[in-house]
Design an enzyme around this catalytic site. Sequence first.
Site, PDB file in Angstrom:
ATOM      1  N   HIS A   1       0.858  -1.185   0.000  1.00 45.05           N
ATOM      2  CA  HIS A   1       0.000   0.000   0.000  1.00 45.05           C
ATOM      3  C   HIS A   1       0.891   1.231   0.000  1.00 45.05           C
ATOM      4  CE1 HIS A   1      -3.205   2.787   1.138  1.00 45.05           C
ATOM      5  NE2 HIS A   1      -4.027   1.843   0.705  1.00 45.05           N
TER       6      HIS A   1
ATOM      7  N   ASP B   1      -7.945  -5.410   0.245  1.00 46.58           N
ATOM      8  CA  ASP B   1      -8.414  -6.206  -0.885  1.00 46.58           C
ATOM      9  C   ASP B   1      -8.012  -7.666  -0.813  1.00 46.58           C
ATOM     10  OD1 ASP B   1      -9.756  -4.180  -2.172  1.00 46.58           O
ATOM     11  OD2 ASP B   1      -7.887  -3.359  -2.934  1.00 46.58           O
TER      12      ASP B   1
HETATM   13  N1  CMC Z   1       3.969  -7.703  -4.831  1.00 42.89           N
HETATM   14  C1  CMC Z   1       5.298  -7.733  -5.059  1.00 42.89           C
HETATM   15  N2  CMC Z   1       6.104  -6.646  -4.927  1.00 42.89           N
HETATM   16  C2  CMC Z   1       5.508  -5.496  -4.581  1.00 42.89           C
HETATM   17  C3  CMC Z   1       4.129  -5.405  -4.336  1.00 42.89           C
HETATM   18  C4  CMC Z   1       3.344  -6.575  -4.472  1.00 42.89           C
HETATM   19  N3  CMC Z   1       2.021  -6.535  -4.253  1.00 42.89           N
HETATM   20  N4  CMC Z   1       3.797  -4.125  -4.011  1.00 42.89           N
HETATM   21  C5  CMC Z   1       4.956  -3.441  -4.043  1.00 42.89           C
HETATM   22  N5  CMC Z   1       5.992  -4.258  -4.379  1.00 42.89           N
HETATM   23  C6  CMC Z   1       7.406  -3.887  -4.451  1.00 42.89           C
HETATM   24  C7  CMC Z   1       7.696  -3.000  -5.647  1.00 42.89           C
HETATM   25  O1  CMC Z   1       8.056  -3.751  -6.767  1.00 42.89           O
HETATM   26  C8  CMC Z   1       8.828  -2.153  -5.120  1.00 42.89           C
HETATM   27  O2  CMC Z   1      10.008  -2.924  -5.106  1.00 42.89           O
HETATM   28  P1  CMC Z   1      11.460  -2.220  -5.328  1.00 42.89           P
HETATM   29  O3  CMC Z   1      11.605  -1.239  -4.220  1.00 42.89           O
HETATM   30  O4  CMC Z   1      12.433  -3.340  -5.280  1.00 42.89           O
HETATM   31  O5  CMC Z   1      11.395  -1.564  -6.683  1.00 42.89           O
HETATM   32  C9  CMC Z   1       8.472  -1.926  -3.654  1.00 42.89           C
HETATM   33  O6  CMC Z   1       7.667  -3.072  -3.293  1.00 42.89           O
HETATM   34  C10 CMC Z   1       7.687  -0.645  -3.399  1.00 42.89           C
HETATM   35  O7  CMC Z   1       6.532  -0.653  -4.234  1.00 42.89           O
HETATM   36  P2  CMC Z   1       5.952   0.573  -5.025  1.00 42.89           P
HETATM   37  O8  CMC Z   1       5.257   0.068  -6.248  1.00 42.89           O
HETATM   38  O9  CMC Z   1       7.004   1.626  -5.207  1.00 42.89           O
HETATM   39  O10 CMC Z   1       4.906   1.103  -3.966  1.00 42.89           O
HETATM   40  P3  CMC Z   1       3.735   2.084  -4.289  1.00 42.89           P
HETATM   41  O11 CMC Z   1       3.452   2.789  -3.016  1.00 42.89           O
HETATM   42  O12 CMC Z   1       4.012   2.913  -5.486  1.00 42.89           O
HETATM   43  O13 CMC Z   1       2.550   1.077  -4.700  1.00 42.89           O
HETATM   44  C11 CMC Z   1       0.680  -0.363  -4.610  1.00 42.89           C
HETATM   45  C12 CMC Z   1       1.537   0.656  -3.856  1.00 42.89           C
HETATM   46  C13 CMC Z   1      -0.596  -0.642  -3.791  1.00 42.89           C
HETATM   47  C14 CMC Z   1       0.255   0.189  -5.981  1.00 42.89           C
HETATM   48  C15 CMC Z   1       1.495  -1.665  -4.792  1.00 42.89           C
HETATM   49  O14 CMC Z   1       1.890  -2.158  -3.535  1.00 42.89           O
HETATM   50  C16 CMC Z   1       0.720  -2.726  -5.570  1.00 42.89           C
HETATM   51  O15 CMC Z   1       0.698  -2.685  -6.788  1.00 42.89           O
HETATM   52  N6  CMC Z   1       0.071  -3.699  -4.840  1.00 42.89           N
HETATM   53  C17 CMC Z   1      -0.744  -4.686  -5.482  1.00 42.89           C
HETATM   54  C18 CMC Z   1      -2.070  -4.072  -5.899  1.00 42.89           C
HETATM   55  C19 CMC Z   1      -2.989  -3.833  -4.727  1.00 42.89           C
HETATM   56  O16 CMC Z   1      -3.174  -4.692  -3.873  1.00 42.89           O
HETATM   57  N7  CMC Z   1      -3.597  -2.633  -4.696  1.00 42.89           N
HETATM   58  C20 CMC Z   1      -4.592  -2.284  -3.700  1.00 42.89           C
HETATM   59  C21 CMC Z   1      -4.208  -1.117  -2.873  1.00 42.89           C
HETATM   60  S1  CMC Z   1      -5.253  -1.010  -1.425  1.00 42.89           S
HETATM   61  C22 CMC Z   1      -6.786  -0.554  -2.006  1.00 42.89           C
HETATM   62  C23 CMC Z   1      -6.947   0.897  -2.084  1.00 42.89           C
HETATM   63  O17 CMC Z   1      -6.794   1.598  -1.045  1.00 42.89           O
HETATM   64  O18 CMC Z   1      -7.302   1.363  -3.198  1.00 42.89           O
END
Ligand code: CMC
Length: 434
Positions: free
Chosen positions: A310, A368
């Site tokens: 998140h 989720d």
């Molecule tokens: N599985 C594997 N790796 C992950 C995941 C995951 N679900 N989420 C983040 N990472 C990794 C990402 O690759 C990155 O790695 P590195 O630092 O080595 O490059 C690190 O963790 C940080 O991730 P980020 O993408 O920079 O984090 P963000 O804050 O931009 O993204 C997120 C947050 C929710 C988009 C992401 O965690 C994600 O895509 N999760 C899966 C989708 C999901 O469950 N979304 C629902 C969010 S909650 C509902 C809502 O409030 O809308």
Amino acid sequence: MDPKGKATLSYAGKTAEFPVYGGTIGPDVIDIRKLYGGTGAFTYDPGFLSTASCSSKITYIDGDEGVLLYRGYPIEQLATNCDFLEVCYLLLNGELPNKDQKDKFDYTVTRHTMVHEQLARLFQGFRRDSHPMAVMVGVVGALSAFYHDSLDITNPEHREISAYRLIAKLPTIVAMAYKYNMGQPFIYPKNALGYTPNFMRMMFGVPAEDYKQNDVLNRALDRILILHADHEQNASTSTVRLAGSSGANPFACIASGIACLWGPAHGGANEAALQMLIDIEKEGGLAKVGEFIKKAKDKNSGVKLMGFGHRVYKNYDPRAKLMQETTREVLAEVGAENDPLLKLAMALEKIALEDDYFVSRKLYPNVDFYSGIVQRALGIPTSMFTCIFSMARTVGWIAQWNEMISDPEQKIGRPRQLYTGAAKRDVTPMAKRK
Ligand code: CMC
């Protein structure tokens, strides 16, 4: 607001000072509105990682501690002691209602549940196999064509009636999107029923027989609505605020929020999380968990552990805990305690919570991770999950939109950019172009 201090920035031989403000709780903010005027530079913050786009009194999240408060009240207490309409009243008005206020609020909401018959006919224009979220974006946007009498956003009474209309009509529209997709007749709202039982009947009732209410399932859906009602300045809420900052009407703004919510990184994640569990189950279930986790850690695989991670929570999402509890209750009620997908989800969660990749990146289950399993057990098809989310979030969007319109500091949202394209150049006549 009086500043609590100042921050100094030195840049290109110039020094500029900026006021620092403190909130009730949470990080301070440095007010950089005069940065460009004072230094000629912009800030650069794609994804708004360090930018507070507004001040707000509605929702507070402490992502490190896993805390979520609506108007100061912890989500755990609201989910345990209140119903969804009580939470709607709280989000809109800032205080929990007393008995009279609650009765009046419920009564007013139920008086707006029907939609214009011509709006019902609008559904015929969509293909039956359309994704219900595509239908939602269109139909909710079309509401502004039906309520010309309440579109003056500077009038608080117009804003109030629009809020009632949206909260009341969203369940009707969501159920209609489902019925249209199924090829079943629309079920009209029944105002003697509460908000959630009425929605369940509109979704699952058929004219040929009486719909039998189930308190456990109703309470579970009501809790899902409470848990999704607001979440401060997330992508869809920021979209609603940005759309509203131009003076667009509330129906158009909520339609823009629904469009944003549809994305798999936001509201679409519960659909994606359930699909992920179904896929792993098909490929071998528990035996394949290790292999899947390996893929989720490999950046080149294009696979993520959906329902994990998140932008704000760097701890267990408090909504995920409540959702897990509700999942167990619903599965027990429908006689599916041994649901293989629940077992799979718990196994994935256990491994991920012990794996250095997830631990070091502070990736925890979000709301989720379990909401797909529970919604499936309620009989809600996967393609409707994000519609349910939009029905719940509508109140948060309206509360935030209303707060923005009433904010004297509100301006049209207009971010700037770091331009990296071609510098000024002249057009070469076509005959001379290579
Ligand atoms: N599985 C594997 N790796 C992950 C995941 C995951 N679900 N989420 C983040 N990472 C990794 C990402 O690759 C990155 O790695 P590195 O630092 O080595 O490059 C690190 O963790 C940080 O991730 P980020 O993408 O920079 O984090 P963000 O804050 O931009 O993204 C997120 C947050 C929710 C988009 C992401 O965690 C994600 O895509 N999760 C899966 C989708 C999901 O469950 N979304 C629902 C969010 S909650 C509902 C809502 O409030 O809308």
